[in-house]
Write a protein that holds these residues in place. Structure first.
Motif, PDB file in Angstrom:
ATOM      1  N   ALA A 129     109.662  50.515 -93.514  1.00  0.00           N
ATOM      2  CA  ALA A 129     109.215  51.815 -94.035  1.00  0.00           C
ATOM      3  C   ALA A 129     107.740  51.768 -94.387  1.00  0.00           C
ATOM      4  CB  ALA A 129     110.039  52.201 -95.264  1.00  0.00           C
ATOM      5  N   GLN A 130     107.291  50.669 -94.971  1.00  0.00           N
ATOM      6  CA  GLN A 130     105.895  50.619 -95.387  1.00  0.00           C
ATOM      7  C   GLN A 130     104.940  50.577 -94.196  1.00  0.00           C
ATOM      8  OE1 GLN A 130     104.421  51.467 -98.179  1.00  0.00           O
ATOM      9  NE2 GLN A 130     106.517  52.004 -98.704  1.00  0.00           N
ATOM     10  N   GLU A 131     105.323  49.909 -93.127  1.00  0.00           N
ATOM     11  CA  GLU A 131     104.485  49.944 -91.922  1.00  0.00           C
ATOM     12  C   GLU A 131     104.456  51.367 -91.360  1.00  0.00           C
ATOM     13  OE1 GLU A 131     102.482  47.289 -90.196  1.00  0.00           O
ATOM     14  OE2 GLU A 131     102.657  46.959 -92.334  1.00  0.00           O
ATOM     15  N   GLY A 134      95.577  61.582 -99.027  1.00  0.00           N
ATOM     16  CA  GLY A 134      96.762  61.217 -98.251  1.00  0.00           C
ATOM     17  C   GLY A 134      97.764  60.558 -99.170  1.00  0.00           C
ATOM     18  N   ARG A 135      98.988  61.084 -99.211  1.00  0.00           N
ATOM     19  CA  ARG A 135     100.034  60.504-100.039  1.00  0.00           C
ATOM     20  C   ARG A 135     100.908  59.681 -99.090  1.00  0.00           C
ATOM     21  NH1 ARG A 135     103.949  57.708-101.944  1.00  0.00           N
ATOM     22  NH2 ARG A 135     105.292  58.682-103.496  1.00  0.00           N
ATOM     23  N   ALA A 136     100.836  58.370 -99.217  1.00  0.00           N
ATOM     24  CA  ALA A 136     101.591  57.490 -98.315  1.00  0.00           C
ATOM     25  C   ALA A 136     103.053  57.460 -98.738  1.00  0.00           C
ATOM     26  CB  ALA A 136     100.983  56.101 -98.326  1.00  0.00           C
ATOM     27  N   GLY A 137     103.718  58.560 -98.557  1.00  0.00           N
ATOM     28  CA  GLY A 137     105.111  58.705 -98.954  1.00  0.00           C
ATOM     29  C   GLY A 137     105.434  60.187 -99.027  1.00  0.00           C
ATOM     30  N   VAL A 138     106.540  60.506 -99.686  1.00  0.00           N
ATOM     31  CA  VAL A 138     107.015  61.897 -99.689  1.00  0.00           C
ATOM     32  C   VAL A 138     106.544  62.664-100.923  1.00  0.00           C
ATOM     33  CG1 VAL A 138     109.071  63.362 -99.544  1.00  0.00           C
ATOM     34  CG2 VAL A 138     109.130  61.071 -98.602  1.00  0.00           C
ATOM     35  N   GLY A 139     106.942  62.181-102.098  1.00  0.00           N
ATOM     36  CA  GLY A 139     106.724  62.945-103.333  1.00  0.00           C
ATOM     37  C   GLY A 139     105.253  63.125-103.636  1.00  0.00           C
ATOM     38  N   ILE A 140     104.849  64.371-103.862  1.00  0.00           N
ATOM     39  CA  ILE A 140     103.438  64.637-104.152  1.00  0.00           C
ATOM     40  C   ILE A 140     103.285  65.134-105.594  1.00  0.00           C
ATOM     41  CG2 ILE A 140     102.105  64.929-102.011  1.00  0.00           C
ATOM     42  CD1 ILE A 140     104.005  67.797-103.364  1.00  0.00           C
ATOM     43  N   ALA A 184     108.675  58.615 -92.710  1.00  0.00           N
ATOM     44  CA  ALA A 184     108.838  57.185 -92.410  1.00  0.00           C
ATOM     45  C   ALA A 184     109.661  56.417 -93.438  1.00  0.00           C
ATOM     46  CB  ALA A 184     107.463  56.537 -92.223  1.00  0.00           C
ATOM     47  N   ASN A 185     109.809  56.948 -94.655  1.00  0.00           N
ATOM     48  CA  ASN A 185     110.578  56.161 -95.635  1.00  0.00           C
ATOM     49  C   ASN A 185     111.957  56.757 -95.945  1.00  0.00           C
ATOM     50  OD1 ASN A 185     110.205  58.171 -97.575  1.00  0.00           O
ATOM     51  ND2 ASN A 185     108.498  57.134 -98.582  1.00  0.00           N
ATOM     52  N   THR A 186     112.355  57.742 -95.183  1.00  0.00           N
ATOM     53  CA  THR A 186     113.635  58.411 -95.450  1.00  0.00           C
ATOM     54  C   THR A 186     114.801  57.421 -95.460  1.00  0.00           C
ATOM     55  OG1 THR A 186     112.842  60.428 -94.405  1.00  0.00           O
ATOM     56  CG2 THR A 186     115.222  60.199 -94.591  1.00  0.00           C
ATOM     57  N   PRO A 214     112.382  48.734-109.834  1.00  0.00           N
ATOM     58  CA  PRO A 214     111.040  49.285-110.084  1.00  0.00           C
ATOM     59  C   PRO A 214     110.522  50.137-108.919  1.00  0.00           C
ATOM     60  CG  PRO A 214     110.880  46.970-109.503  1.00  0.00           C
ATOM     61  CD  PRO A 214     112.340  47.300-109.482  1.00  0.00           C
ATOM     62  N   HIS A 215     111.074  51.319-108.749  1.00  0.00           N
ATOM     63  CA  HIS A 215     110.650  52.287-107.717  1.00  0.00           C
ATOM     64  C   HIS A 215     110.526  51.587-106.346  1.00  0.00           C
ATOM     65  CE1 HIS A 215     108.365  56.334-107.196  1.00  0.00           C
ATOM     66  NE2 HIS A 215     108.963  55.977-106.059  1.00  0.00           N
ATOM     67  N   LEU A 216     111.670  51.102-105.906  1.00  0.00           N
ATOM     68  CA  LEU A 216     111.690  50.322-104.656  1.00  0.00           C
ATOM     69  C   LEU A 216     112.230  51.107-103.462  1.00  0.00           C
ATOM     70  CD1 LEU A 216     113.004  46.806-105.825  1.00  0.00           C
ATOM     71  CD2 LEU A 216     110.663  47.482-105.255  1.00  0.00           C
ATOM     72  N   GLY A 217     112.553  52.384-103.692  1.00  0.00           N
ATOM     73  CA  GLY A 217     113.217  53.152-102.633  1.00  0.00           C
ATOM     74  C   GLY A 217     112.541  53.063-101.282  1.00  0.00           C
ATOM     75  N   ALA A 218     111.219  53.150-101.279  1.00  0.00           N
ATOM     76  CA  ALA A 218     110.497  53.171 -99.999  1.00  0.00           C
ATOM     77  C   ALA A 218     110.058  51.781 -99.576  1.00  0.00           C
ATOM     78  CB  ALA A 218     109.273  54.076-100.128  1.00  0.00           C
ATOM     79  N   SER A 219     110.425  50.782-100.386  1.00  0.00           N
ATOM     80  CA  SER A 219     109.832  49.462-100.174  1.00  0.00           C
ATOM     81  C   SER A 219     110.656  48.571 -99.261  1.00  0.00           C
ATOM     82  CB  SER A 219     109.587  48.793-101.528  1.00  0.00           C
ATOM     83  OG  SER A 219     108.602  49.528-102.225  1.00  0.00           O
ATOM     84  N   THR A 220     110.662  48.907 -97.984  1.00  0.00           N
ATOM     85  CA  THR A 220     111.113  47.950 -96.975  1.00  0.00           C
ATOM     86  C   THR A 220     109.910  47.693 -96.070  1.00  0.00           C
ATOM     87  OG1 THR A 220     111.811  49.641 -95.395  1.00  0.00           O
ATOM     88  CG2 THR A 220     113.491  48.830 -96.938  1.00  0.00           C
ATOM     89  N   VAL A 267      96.915  57.326-101.574  1.00  0.00           N
ATOM     90  CA  VAL A 267      97.658  56.875-102.754  1.00  0.00           C
ATOM     91  C   VAL A 267      99.138  56.729-102.410  1.00  0.00           C
ATOM     92  CG1 VAL A 267      96.074  58.112-104.291  1.00  0.00           C
ATOM     93  CG2 VAL A 267      98.191  59.240-103.566  1.00  0.00           C
ATOM     94  N   ARG A 268      99.860  56.012-103.324  1.00  0.00           N
ATOM     95  CA  ARG A 268     101.327  56.071-103.267  1.00  0.00           C
ATOM     96  C   ARG A 268     101.773  56.785-104.545  1.00  0.00           C
ATOM     97  NH1 ARG A 268     103.419  50.293-101.388  1.00  0.00           N
ATOM     98  NH2 ARG A 268     105.420  51.270-101.957  1.00  0.00           N
ATOM     99  N   SER A 269     102.855  56.356-105.150  1.00  0.00           N
ATOM    100  CA  SER A 269     103.318  57.123-106.316  1.00  0.00           C
ATOM    101  C   SER A 269     102.624  56.707-107.606  1.00  0.00           C
ATOM    102  CB  SER A 269     104.829  56.956-106.486  1.00  0.00           C
ATOM    103  OG  SER A 269     105.152  55.586-106.649  1.00  0.00           O
ATOM    104  N   GLY A 270     101.865  55.589-107.546  1.00  0.00           N
ATOM    105  CA  GLY A 270     101.314  55.041-108.783  1.00  0.00           C
ATOM    106  C   GLY A 270      99.978  55.614-109.211  1.00  0.00           C
ATOM    107  N   ALA A 318     115.223  59.699-106.751  1.00  0.00           N
ATOM    108  CA  ALA A 318     114.281  60.803-106.492  1.00  0.00           C
ATOM    109  C   ALA A 318     113.066  60.678-107.399  1.00  0.00           C
ATOM    110  CB  ALA A 318     114.980  62.140-106.666  1.00  0.00           C
ATOM    111  N   ARG A 319     113.120  61.273-108.569  1.00  0.00           N
ATOM    112  CA  ARG A 319     112.037  61.178-109.531  1.00  0.00           C
ATOM    113  C   ARG A 319     112.621  61.118-110.931  1.00  0.00           C
ATOM    114  NH1 ARG A 319     109.560  59.578-106.151  1.00  0.00           N
ATOM    115  NH2 ARG A 319     107.563  60.239-105.273  1.00  0.00           N
ATOM    116  N   GLY A 320     112.049  60.264-111.788  1.00  0.00           N
ATOM    117  CA  GLY A 320     112.545  60.106-113.150  1.00  0.00           C
ATOM    118  C   GLY A 320     112.569  61.418-113.906  1.00  0.00           C
TER     119      GLY A 320
HETATM  120  O1  LIG Z   1     107.821  58.585-100.955  1.00  0.00           O
HETATM  121  C1  LIG Z   1     108.149  58.753-102.119  1.00  0.00           C
HETATM  122  O2  LIG Z   1     108.351  59.863-102.624  1.00  0.00           O
HETATM  123  C2  LIG Z   1     108.296  57.622-102.989  1.00  0.00           C
HETATM  124  O3  LIG Z   1     108.735  57.770-104.107  1.00  0.00           O
HETATM  125  C3  LIG Z   1     107.845  56.315-102.539  1.00  0.00           C
HETATM  126  O4  LIG Z   1     106.900  55.884-103.484  1.00  0.00           O
HETATM  127  P1  LIG Z   1     105.934  54.659-103.198  1.00  0.00           P
HETATM  128  O5  LIG Z   1     105.087  55.040-102.050  1.00  0.00           O
HETATM  129  O6  LIG Z   1     106.803  53.486-102.911  1.00  0.00           O
HETATM  130  O7  LIG Z   1     105.152  54.507-104.456  1.00  0.00           O
END
Ligand SMILES: O=C(O)C(=O)COP(=O)(O)O
Ligand SMILES: NC(=O)C1=CN([C@@H]2O[C@H](COP(=O)(O)OP(=O)(O)OC[C@H]3O[C@@H](n4cnc5c(N)ncnc54)[C@H](O)[C@@H]3O)[C@@H](O)[C@H]2O)C=CC1
Length: 630
Positions: free
Chosen positions: A374-376, A156-162, A183-185, A365-371, A134-137, A317-319
């Protein structure tokens, strides 16, 4: 000393011949994650070589098995539409993941990408999945783990925030959660800086107005960043990269993070200050802490009231760390001059959200990790972590399980087997096993505490103790939780011994206090059930029962007899078993002193029938005996 009362075995073992071909082929119940397997042999883990059986033990999908077993076991197919190949694990990817990561996943399993699933659809699908990415959605709630019915082994959380994964539920259900923390820092930090600059110079509003045919040069006069104070709230990976970049813009950077080391901050030229000091002195505040019960709505009416009038806030960070209603009020009153937000309590926010629509707010729209980069990177990082977990490797990015380095895991592998077998054996010595409350584990080792990570061993002892007396599946993820839930207190002691530091553990002793034993001889002089084991030639051995030294390989089943030490006992019992076609694999006798009491430990490949056991009990010199399944 832990087992100083043990006498030495008087016979070297084995005294009866062992037949490797008749070794039990039952799956070892050493599941770290779950008890299914996929017929694959992990690439880099060969945990132990069993010299007695000439088989390799390996950790597959969290289950320690022999190589032969991995070939025989099949993966249960529960839903043909999801499972393409019954030998492969099913990996559900519920949000967009980079192609490079999907390729890594496809090498191991059947990958299904199903985006925008409703909560109900996810629950329906999950019961046939071994892994979920999953990602954040995607909200991975308790309901998802319940619906998985024990099949889901890793999220597996494809990112940081769990914060979108119910970690407590995952742990209770023994499901490993891994993330991709690195990877998305840079992407998140760059987005923070982009929002900071865009907000300071009104880029979004000015862009919208020029596209609407306006030329409003005096309306969009901005503020400068140079010389201003930026408070970085959360000086972790992203926060520190934001700080570094902000220093490059000539800002004065301070930070608040109760857990960050001051020297790391100093190295970037940043002073760590208290929460109140940070928010009351800053011109800009950038949020980089995780959403936890402590940080939930930490920016609220009270804390906005402490800020400098006209402060500007960036949230990548997080809303949930902001009370959004309070922020709208603070924007309306001018306490907060502007806010730049990438994240929201509810994502996506409602169309008429007062916050998003506020003229002094810019939003993404929650684009922080969206390069692309970073996504690769995230996709590969999470795919490798999930594949590793499905192959039984302990992940370095495990969120709800101890992280054990591969070399430690490999070294401890035979001791892991020993630990579980000792736990299994000890619990069977208790009459009425569910009354156990207090267990002590004594590790005798030449190594200092820092060189010996016992979490894995403790988890497997817990597994060995609990599984025979309940229908709970115990693994590395949930062992401590289940022990606590069952009221089991497990304490550990290390005794430094003068042996080779090459060996992580010389021996392990398990003591169970305040219980009665089915086999009185297992109770030591100090009143607890006590057994000791060690690894010999790569295999687990029982070396002490109560005060009696023995030496028997912990494989198959075990009969323990206490008898009057006299000639002919081995032959007598051996004959009884032989008559019933029960093959003796090992035998060892330990005694306290000559011609007094002795304990005979007999390893048997088959389970003796009732008649054989009655005949053993009928031997006049045998005072008590117990049959134990390993
Ligand atoms: O890694 C994080 O904590 C993010 O917020 C990135 O979220 P995303 O994977 O782009 O939905
Ligand atoms: N918008 C996006 O797309 C992205 C958002 N993020 C979010 O950014 C946040 C930080 O990510 P990382 O830096 O990678 O995590 P990290 O774990 O490296 O850093 C978080 C820091 O926050 C600190 N912290 C914890 N509680 C705190 C508190 N009460 N007050 C102040 N600091 C506290 C921790 O000590 C730690 O140093 C996470 O919430 C993550 O989900 C991360 C990547 C992308």
């Amino acid at each position: 000393m832990a087992s100083s009362s043990c006498t030495k075995p008087i016979f070297p073992s084995p005294t009866f011949s062992s037949s490797p071909s008749s070794q039990s082929s039952k799956t070892s119940h050493l599941s770290f994650l779950n008890s299914n397997t996929f017929g694959t042999i992990p690439k880099n883990i060969k945990l132990s070589h069993n010299s007695t059986t000439s088989r390799n033990s390996i950790l597959v999908n969290g289950v320690l098995k022999t190589a032969d077993q991995t070939k025989q076991t099949t993966h249960p197919v529960t839903n043909d539409s999801v499972v393409g190949n019954s030998q492969k694990p099913t990996i559900l990817v519920s949000e967009k993941l980079g192609e490079a990561g999907l390729q890594v996943l496809r090498k191991l399993g059947h990958v299904e990408c199903a985006y925008d699933l409703s909560a109900e659809e996810l629950c329906k699908k999950i019961s046939s999945c071994d892994a979920l990415i999953v990602r954040s959605g995607t909200k991975v709630t308790r309901k998802v783990f319940e619906a998985a019915k024990g099949k889901l082994k890793v999220v597996g959380r494809a990112g940081v925030g769990i914060d979108n994964v119910d970690l407590q539920a995952a742990t209770e259900f023994g499901c490993l959660v891994v993330n991709a923390p690195t990877a998305n820092t840079i992407a998140a930090a760059e987005h923070g800086i982009a929002l900071l600059a865009a907000m300071a110079r009104n880029v979004s509003q000015a862009d919208a107005s020029i596209k609407a045919g306006k030329w409003l040069r005096s309306k969009y006069v901005g503020v400068s960043m140079v010389g201003k104070t930026l408070a970085v709230m959360g000086f972790g990976k992203v926060g520190s990269e934001v700080a570094r970049r902000a220093k490059g813009l000539g800002m004065n950077v301070i930070a608040h993070d109760p857990y960050a080391p001051a020297d790391r901050a100093r190295a970037v030229g940043v002073e760590l200050v208290s929460f109140d000091q940070a928010i009351s002195t800053a011109d800009f505040i950038s949020l980089h802490m995780p959403l936890t019960p402590t940080t939930n709505k930490v920016f609220n009416d009270n804390t906005f009231a402490k800020m400098k009038k006209g402060v500007r806030i960036i949230n990548v960070a997080r809303g949930g760390v902001i009370d959004e209603d309070a922020l709208v009020k603070a924007l309306d009153s001018g306490v907060v001059a502007q806010a730049a937000l990438d994240v929201f309590t509810e994502e996506p926010p409602s169309k008429d959200s007062k916050l998003v629509q506020h003229e002094n707010v810019i939003a993404t729209p929650h684009l922080g990790a969206s390069t692309k980069e970073a996504q690769e990177g995230v996709a590969i990082e999470i795919a490798e972590a999930v594949v590793g977990a499905l192959n039984g490797e302990l992940s370095a990015t495990a969120v709800n399980a101890p992280m054990v380095a591969p070399e430690v895991l490999s070294e401890l592998a035979p001791y892991v087997v020993l630990a579980e077998k000792l736990g299994r054996l000890a619990v069977q010595l208790v009459s009425g096993g569910s009354g156990i409350q207090s267990i002590k584990v004594v590790y005798r080792s030449a190594r200092g505490p820092d060189d010996l990570d016992t979490r894995l061993l403790r988890a497997m002892i817990t597994k060995g103790i609990i599984e025979p007396i309940s229908n709970t599946i115990v693994n590395l993820v949930n062992a401590d939780y289940i022990a606590k839930q069952k009221g089991l207190r497990i304490s550990e002691e290390r005794v430094v011994v003068d042996s080779s530091p090459e060996l992580p553990v010389e021996s392990i002793q398990i003591q169970i206090s305040n219980v009665e034993s089915k086999f009185a001889s297992a109770v030591s002089e100090s009143g607890q059930i006590s057994i000791d084991g060690k690894v010999k030639y790569g295999t687990p051995h029982l070396i002490c029962v109560g005060s009696f030294g023995v030496d028997v390989s912990l494989e198959g089943n075990l009969i323990l007899c206490r008898q009057i030490d006299q000639p002919g006992m081995i032959g007598l019992v051996g004959n009884i078993l032989g008559e019933q076609n029960v093959n003796v694999s090992f035998m060892s006798v330990g005694r306290t002193s000559r011609r007094k009491k002795a304990i005979m430990a007999i390893g048997v490949d088959e389970e003796p029938n009732k008649e054989a056991l009655e005949n053993i009990g009928g031997v006049p010199a045998i005072e008590e005996f117990v049959f134990l399944k390993l």
